[in-house]
Scaffold this motif. Structure first.
Motif, PDB file in Angstrom:
ATOM      1  N   ARG A   1     -10.721  26.333  -9.312  1.00 45.03           N
ATOM      2  CA  ARG A   1      -9.525  25.504  -9.461  1.00 45.03           C
ATOM      3  C   ARG A   1      -9.446  24.543  -8.279  1.00 45.03           C
ATOM      4  O   ARG A   1      -9.691  24.938  -7.140  1.00 45.03           O
ATOM      5  CB  ARG A   1      -8.272  26.376  -9.525  1.00 45.03           C
ATOM      6  N   TYR A   2      -9.047  23.310  -8.551  1.00 43.81           N
ATOM      7  CA  TYR A   2      -9.010  22.273  -7.522  1.00 43.81           C
ATOM      8  C   TYR A   2      -7.591  21.720  -7.372  1.00 43.81           C
ATOM      9  O   TYR A   2      -6.930  21.399  -8.361  1.00 43.81           O
ATOM     10  CB  TYR A   2      -9.967  21.131  -7.873  1.00 43.81           C
ATOM     11  N   ILE A   3      -7.148  21.624  -6.125  1.00 43.70           N
ATOM     12  CA  ILE A   3      -5.860  21.020  -5.782  1.00 43.70           C
ATOM     13  C   ILE A   3      -6.164  19.721  -5.060  1.00 43.70           C
ATOM     14  O   ILE A   3      -6.892  19.712  -4.056  1.00 43.70           O
ATOM     15  CB  ILE A   3      -5.027  21.933  -4.869  1.00 43.70           C
TER      16      ILE A   3
ATOM     17  N   GLU B   1      -5.893  14.399 -15.602  1.00 40.66           N
ATOM     18  CA  GLU B   1      -5.439  14.777 -16.940  1.00 40.66           C
ATOM     19  C   GLU B   1      -6.593  15.153 -17.859  1.00 40.66           C
ATOM     20  O   GLU B   1      -6.398  15.885 -18.834  1.00 40.66           O
ATOM     21  CB  GLU B   1      -4.642  13.622 -17.554  1.00 40.66           C
ATOM     22  N   GLU B   2      -7.791  14.692 -17.548  1.00 39.07           N
ATOM     23  CA  GLU B   2      -8.960  15.000 -18.368  1.00 39.07           C
ATOM     24  C   GLU B   2      -9.528  16.387 -18.093  1.00 39.07           C
ATOM     25  O   GLU B   2     -10.376  16.871 -18.838  1.00 39.07           O
ATOM     26  CB  GLU B   2     -10.057  13.957 -18.117  1.00 39.07           C
ATOM     27  N   LYS B   3      -9.059  17.027 -16.994  1.00 36.52           N
ATOM     28  CA  LYS B   3      -9.653  18.291 -16.571  1.00 36.52           C
ATOM     29  C   LYS B   3      -8.597  19.397 -16.560  1.00 36.52           C
ATOM     30  O   LYS B   3      -7.468  19.188 -16.123  1.00 36.52           O
ATOM     31  CB  LYS B   3     -10.284  18.128 -15.185  1.00 36.52           C
ATOM     32  N   ASN B   4      -8.981  20.573 -17.017  1.00 37.54           N
ATOM     33  CA  ASN B   4      -8.043  21.685 -17.128  1.00 37.54           C
ATOM     34  C   ASN B   4      -7.886  22.481 -15.839  1.00 37.54           C
ATOM     35  O   ASN B   4      -6.966  23.295 -15.732  1.00 37.54           O
ATOM     36  CB  ASN B   4      -8.484  22.636 -18.243  1.00 37.54           C
ATOM     37  N   ASN B   5      -8.762  22.273 -14.872  1.00 39.07           N
ATOM     38  CA  ASN B   5      -8.741  23.088 -13.654  1.00 39.07           C
ATOM     39  C   ASN B   5      -8.420  22.266 -12.405  1.00 39.07           C
ATOM     40  O   ASN B   5      -8.785  22.635 -11.291  1.00 39.07           O
ATOM     41  CB  ASN B   5     -10.090  23.791 -13.456  1.00 39.07           C
ATOM     42  N   VAL B   6      -7.730  21.134 -12.595  1.00 37.82           N
ATOM     43  CA  VAL B   6      -7.396  20.252 -11.472  1.00 37.82           C
ATOM     44  C   VAL B   6      -5.900  19.955 -11.487  1.00 37.82           C
ATOM     45  O   VAL B   6      -5.327  19.636 -12.528  1.00 37.82           O
ATOM     46  CB  VAL B   6      -8.186  18.921 -11.538  1.00 37.82           C
ATOM     47  N   ALA B   7      -5.274  20.080 -10.326  1.00 42.66           N
ATOM     48  CA  ALA B   7      -3.850  19.763 -10.178  1.00 42.66           C
ATOM     49  C   ALA B   7      -3.687  18.749  -9.053  1.00 42.66           C
ATOM     50  O   ALA B   7      -4.404  18.799  -8.046  1.00 42.66           O
ATOM     51  CB  ALA B   7      -3.047  21.014  -9.882  1.00 42.66           C
ATOM     52  N   LEU B   8      -2.741  17.838  -9.231  1.00 39.24           N
ATOM     53  CA  LEU B   8      -2.496  16.784  -8.249  1.00 39.24           C
ATOM     54  C   LEU B   8      -1.127  16.980  -7.616  1.00 39.24           C
ATOM     55  O   LEU B   8      -0.108  17.046  -8.310  1.00 39.24           O
ATOM     56  CB  LEU B   8      -2.556  15.407  -8.920  1.00 39.24           C
TER      57      LEU B   8
ATOM     58  N   GLU C   1       8.793  26.391   3.240  1.00 40.56           N
ATOM     59  CA  GLU C   1      10.064  26.642   2.561  1.00 40.56           C
ATOM     60  C   GLU C   1      11.067  25.509   2.718  1.00 40.56           C
ATOM     61  O   GLU C   1      11.939  25.329   1.868  1.00 40.56           O
ATOM     62  CB  GLU C   1      10.677  27.948   3.092  1.00 40.56           C
ATOM     63  N   GLU C   2      10.952  24.722   3.794  1.00 42.99           N
ATOM     64  CA  GLU C   2      11.953  23.710   4.109  1.00 42.99           C
ATOM     65  C   GLU C   2      11.461  22.279   3.889  1.00 42.99           C
ATOM     66  O   GLU C   2      11.966  21.334   4.497  1.00 42.99           O
ATOM     67  CB  GLU C   2      12.412  23.880   5.564  1.00 42.99           C
ATOM     68  N   THR C   3      10.458  22.105   3.038  1.00 42.01           N
ATOM     69  CA  THR C   3       9.942  20.775   2.698  1.00 42.01           C
ATOM     70  C   THR C   3       9.601  20.734   1.211  1.00 42.01           C
ATOM     71  O   THR C   3       9.812  21.712   0.487  1.00 42.01           O
ATOM     72  CB  THR C   3       8.664  20.444   3.509  1.00 42.01           C
ATOM     73  N   CYS C   4       9.029  19.635   0.796  1.00 41.59           N
ATOM     74  CA  CYS C   4       8.596  19.478  -0.597  1.00 41.59           C
ATOM     75  C   CYS C   4       7.436  20.400  -0.945  1.00 41.59           C
ATOM     76  O   CYS C   4       7.086  20.542  -2.125  1.00 41.59           O
ATOM     77  CB  CYS C   4       8.189  18.027  -0.859  1.00 41.59           C
ATOM     78  N   LEU C   5       6.821  21.030   0.056  1.00 44.74           N
ATOM     79  CA  LEU C   5       5.655  21.864  -0.203  1.00 44.74           C
ATOM     80  C   LEU C   5       5.958  23.009  -1.163  1.00 44.74           C
ATOM     81  O   LEU C   5       5.125  23.376  -1.985  1.00 44.74           O
ATOM     82  CB  LEU C   5       5.100  22.430   1.105  1.00 44.74           C
TER      83      LEU C   5
ATOM     84  N   GLN D   1       5.803  21.592  -4.621  1.00 46.59           N
ATOM     85  CA  GLN D   1       4.473  21.115  -4.947  1.00 46.59           C
ATOM     86  C   GLN D   1       3.472  22.266  -5.075  1.00 46.59           C
ATOM     87  O   GLN D   1       2.574  22.221  -5.910  1.00 46.59           O
ATOM     88  CB  GLN D   1       4.004  20.111  -3.891  1.00 46.59           C
ATOM     89  N   PHE D   2       3.613  23.291  -4.249  1.00 45.57           N
ATOM     90  CA  PHE D   2       2.742  24.461  -4.371  1.00 45.57           C
ATOM     91  C   PHE D   2       2.965  25.139  -5.718  1.00 45.57           C
ATOM     92  O   PHE D   2       2.025  25.579  -6.375  1.00 45.57           O
ATOM     93  CB  PHE D   2       3.029  25.462  -3.249  1.00 45.57           C
TER      94      PHE D   2
END
Length: 231
Positions: free
Chosen positions: A50-52, A76-83, A215-219, A222-223
């Motif tokens: 899996r790729y982030i 969007e073309e790949k099932n194992n990639v998240a942006l 915990e105190e940011t957008c992370l 996004q995580f």
């Protein structure tokens, strides 16, 4: 995790230390720059791992916006990639809710000397988080940066973060990140007797620091979107 930052840059150092503490099974790899990162995602054939992907979303930088558009299409073309949707590495630390409390002791004169920078930080965060991207029309930001029209959001965010943190153990520039972000309290080798930060009486381990930043940011959001589980 694939990122655009070179290995010696502050962004790469931060991401590597963050994931070492919170997601130790995740490997961080540098793709050197935006174009190489986009190309790597386009050419990705591996379907086992899996790729982030982390590419700065500097929304008012035309070149970056075009690369973001291409990257989303490949993802969007790949099932194992998240942006991840992050303005830039510096934005994570700038929006950190405890930033001022960490870098300045309660009676620190920087609260007064850097009041203009603190006000600019508050205004640009309010603008971005509310979805109003016209931050260059805000009085406090114009007063802080007389050349605001020459800068994109990534540049102004990095400038504000540096001006807030300079001459402290939490200083952040494009080329370096202060020891106090990436080490336990207090392992800052260059610390002088009068270098007292907001953590002076509540010293934290590097794990605790990274967990609080998460915990105190957008992370945190996004995580979750990327499917990352924090240890």
């Amino acid at each position: 995790m694939w990122i655009e930052d070179r290995k010696e840059k502050a962004g790469f150092i931060f991401w590597k230390r963050l994931l070492q503490q919170l997601c130790p099974d995740i490997k961080v790899e540098s793709k050197t720059n935006n174009s190489e990162l986009v190309k790597a995602v386009r050419n990705l054939k591996d379907t086992e791992n899996r790729y982030i992907i982390v590419l700065d979303n500097s929304f008012d930088n035309l070149q970056v916006a075009l690369e973001q558009k291409r990257l989303r299409e490949y993802v969007e073309e790949k099932n194992n990639v998240a942006l991840m949707n992050i303005v830039c590495f510096e934005y994570i630390l700038l929006e950190f809710r405890k930033l001022i409390d960490w870098i300045y002791a309660p009676e620190d004169e920087f609260h007064i000397k850097r009041a203009g920078v603190i006000a600019a930080r508050e205004k640009i965060l309010d603008s971005i988080q509310s979805g109003d991207m016209d931050y260059k029309a805000i009085k406090e930001i114009i007063e802080y940066d007389k050349n605001i029209d020459e800068h994109n959001v990534e540049q102004i965010v990095a400038k504000i973060l540096f001006d807030l943190t300079r001459n402290t153990g939490l200083e952040v520039s494009k080329g370096s990140i202060g020891d106090c972000w990436i080490k336990s309290c207090c392992d800052w080798k260059e610390r002088a007797k009068d270098d007292i930060c907001g953590l002076n009486y509540s010293k934290l381990s590097i794990y605790d620091k990274m967990k609080i930043i998460y915990e105190e940011t957008c992370l945190k959001e996004q995580f979750s979107i990327a499917g990352l589980e924090v240890a």
